[in-house]
Design a protein around this motif. Structure first.
Motif, PDB file in Angstrom:
ATOM      1  N   VAL A 153       0.835  -1.201   0.000  1.00 39.01           N
ATOM      2  CA  VAL A 153       0.000   0.000   0.000  1.00 39.01           C
ATOM      3  C   VAL A 153       0.870   1.251   0.000  1.00 39.01           C
ATOM      4  O   VAL A 153       0.621   2.213  -0.742  1.00 39.01           O
ATOM      5  CB  VAL A 153      -0.944  -0.001   1.223  1.00 39.01           C
ATOM      6  CG1 VAL A 153      -1.669   1.339   1.350  1.00 39.01           C
ATOM      7  CG2 VAL A 153      -1.946  -1.135   1.110  1.00 39.01           C
ATOM      8  N   ILE A 154       1.913   1.248   0.833  1.00 33.15           N
ATOM      9  CA  ILE A 154       2.823   2.397   0.890  1.00 33.15           C
ATOM     10  C   ILE A 154       3.504   2.604  -0.461  1.00 33.15           C
ATOM     11  O   ILE A 154       3.566   3.717  -0.984  1.00 33.15           O
ATOM     12  CB  ILE A 154       3.884   2.181   1.994  1.00 33.15           C
ATOM     13  CG1 ILE A 154       3.222   2.140   3.377  1.00 33.15           C
ATOM     14  CG2 ILE A 154       4.961   3.255   1.937  1.00 33.15           C
ATOM     15  CD1 ILE A 154       2.557   3.418   3.790  1.00 33.15           C
ATOM     16  N   GLY A 184      -8.944   2.497  -1.474  1.00 31.46           N
ATOM     17  CA  GLY A 184      -9.174   3.935  -1.597  1.00 31.46           C
ATOM     18  C   GLY A 184      -9.676   4.639  -0.356  1.00 31.46           C
ATOM     19  O   GLY A 184      -9.937   5.849  -0.399  1.00 31.46           O
ATOM     20  N   GLU A 185      -9.818   3.924   0.766  1.00 36.76           N
ATOM     21  CA  GLU A 185     -10.281   4.586   1.984  1.00 36.76           C
ATOM     22  C   GLU A 185      -9.182   5.476   2.565  1.00 36.76           C
ATOM     23  O   GLU A 185      -7.996   5.212   2.403  1.00 36.76           O
ATOM     24  CB  GLU A 185     -10.699   3.548   3.026  1.00 36.76           C
ATOM     25  CG  GLU A 185     -12.018   2.877   2.721  1.00 36.76           C
ATOM     26  CD  GLU A 185     -13.206   3.823   2.799  1.00 36.76           C
ATOM     27  OE1 GLU A 185     -13.117   4.846   3.508  1.00 36.76           O
ATOM     28  OE2 GLU A 185     -14.223   3.546   2.139  1.00 36.76           O
ATOM     29  N   ALA A 186      -9.608   6.525   3.258  1.00 35.94           N
ATOM     30  CA  ALA A 186      -8.668   7.486   3.823  1.00 35.94           C
ATOM     31  C   ALA A 186      -7.921   6.908   5.015  1.00 35.94           C
ATOM     32  O   ALA A 186      -8.410   6.021   5.711  1.00 35.94           O
ATOM     33  CB  ALA A 186      -9.418   8.750   4.249  1.00 35.94           C
ATOM     34  N   ALA A 187      -6.729   7.409   5.243  1.00 35.99           N
ATOM     35  CA  ALA A 187      -5.921   7.030   6.395  1.00 35.99           C
ATOM     36  C   ALA A 187      -5.019   8.210   6.729  1.00 35.99           C
ATOM     37  O   ALA A 187      -4.951   9.193   5.989  1.00 35.99           O
ATOM     38  CB  ALA A 187      -5.090   5.787   6.092  1.00 35.99           C
ATOM     39  N   PRO A 221       1.308  11.076  -0.777  1.00 35.98           N
ATOM     40  CA  PRO A 221       0.220  12.043  -0.912  1.00 35.98           C
ATOM     41  C   PRO A 221      -1.168  11.446  -0.724  1.00 35.98           C
ATOM     42  O   PRO A 221      -2.143  12.177  -0.572  1.00 35.98           O
ATOM     43  CB  PRO A 221       0.402  12.565  -2.347  1.00 35.98           C
ATOM     44  CG  PRO A 221       1.048  11.425  -3.074  1.00 35.98           C
ATOM     45  CD  PRO A 221       1.971  10.796  -2.069  1.00 35.98           C
ATOM     46  N   GLY A 222      -1.267  10.115  -0.738  1.00 38.32           N
ATOM     47  CA  GLY A 222      -2.572   9.483  -0.607  1.00 38.32           C
ATOM     48  C   GLY A 222      -3.137   9.503   0.797  1.00 38.32           C
ATOM     49  O   GLY A 222      -4.321   9.241   1.000  1.00 38.32           O
TER      50      GLY A 222
END
Length: 238
Positions: free
Chosen positions: A16-17, A124-127, A147-148
């Protein structure tokens, strides 16, 4: 200036990173499982390695490994890192010995803990990341490379373990209670799975986003009254 970022650990969260790194960044993916590193490298346009030496070129090194492995890996990375590099300890419960992190004054070792769920993030969920540094240069570097994340904020990284523990425990408790209650009522298992995935998870999301319908808002008030308990001196249901 084009930065080079190394991700040490190509597991679920490491993937993910790595996927968040900007297109122009030179990406180095390191894992003892070279095939796994290669898979993530292909997905992100990076280079795969199975040795830490590859991190010597990195401006930012994200260590995304199980907590017991992190201390020894960071100690090796400090010796390898180029001057000015920032090493991120991203394992939620890992702590770095100050004697190790202070070994070189020209390399920064920083706790950077993730509030989020790897699978949800991949969808796509925020973290957010809580960083144990108020250095504006370090914060800017992390933000530029990841940036995500909805937020990259200076704060106490030790709080993240508690946030994740409580969040996970309460979510599991809710799922177990739903499964037991619906099973008791004879609801088919596949219906229960959908109820947990859609009704339960969707309601939680709508609660956070302030998007609950009238029916759910009534339930919120009922639950809040239950949690608050009756007023002092009251010995009957309210």
């Amino acid at each position: 200036m084009i930065l080079c970022t190394a991700v040490v650990g190509a597991g679920r969260m490491g993937s993910v990173i790595a996927a968040q790194l900007p297109r122009k960044t030179r990406k180095i993916i390191i894992d003892i499982d070279l095939q796994q590193a290669a898979r993530v490298a292909r997905m992100t346009g990076g280079e795969a390695f199975d040795a830490l030496d590859a991190a010597a070129a990195a401006d930012l090194v994200a260590v995304v490994l199980p907590a017991p492995m992190v201390g020894g890996i960071v100690e090796q990375l400090i010796d390898l890192a180029k001057p000015g590099a920032v090493i991120l300890n991203m394992a939620t419960t890992a702590r770095i010995d100050p004697a190790v992190s202070g070994k070189r004054s020209d390399v920064s070792v920083v706790d950077a803990k993730i509030v989020g769920h790897a699978r949800s993030m991949s969808e796509g969920e925020a973290a957010m990341i809580v960083v144990g540094s108020e250095d504006p240069g370090i914060l800017a570097r992390i933000r530029s490379q990841l940036p995500g994340f909805r937020q990259v904020a200076a704060g106490d990284p030790d709080l993240v373990a508690e946030i994740n523990r409580i969040g996970s425990a309460e979510a599991i408790r809710a799922a177990v209670r739903i499964r037991r209650e619906l099973s008791r009522r004879g609801i088919p298992e596949d219906w229960i799975d959908l109820a947990i995935r859609t009704v339960c998870a969707g309601t939680m999301k709508a609660f956070v986003e302030g998007d609950l319908g009238d029916f759910a808002r009534v339930l919120v008030r009922e639950v809040e009254r239950e949690l608050d308990g009756p007023p002092p001196g009251t010995n009957f249901p309210i």
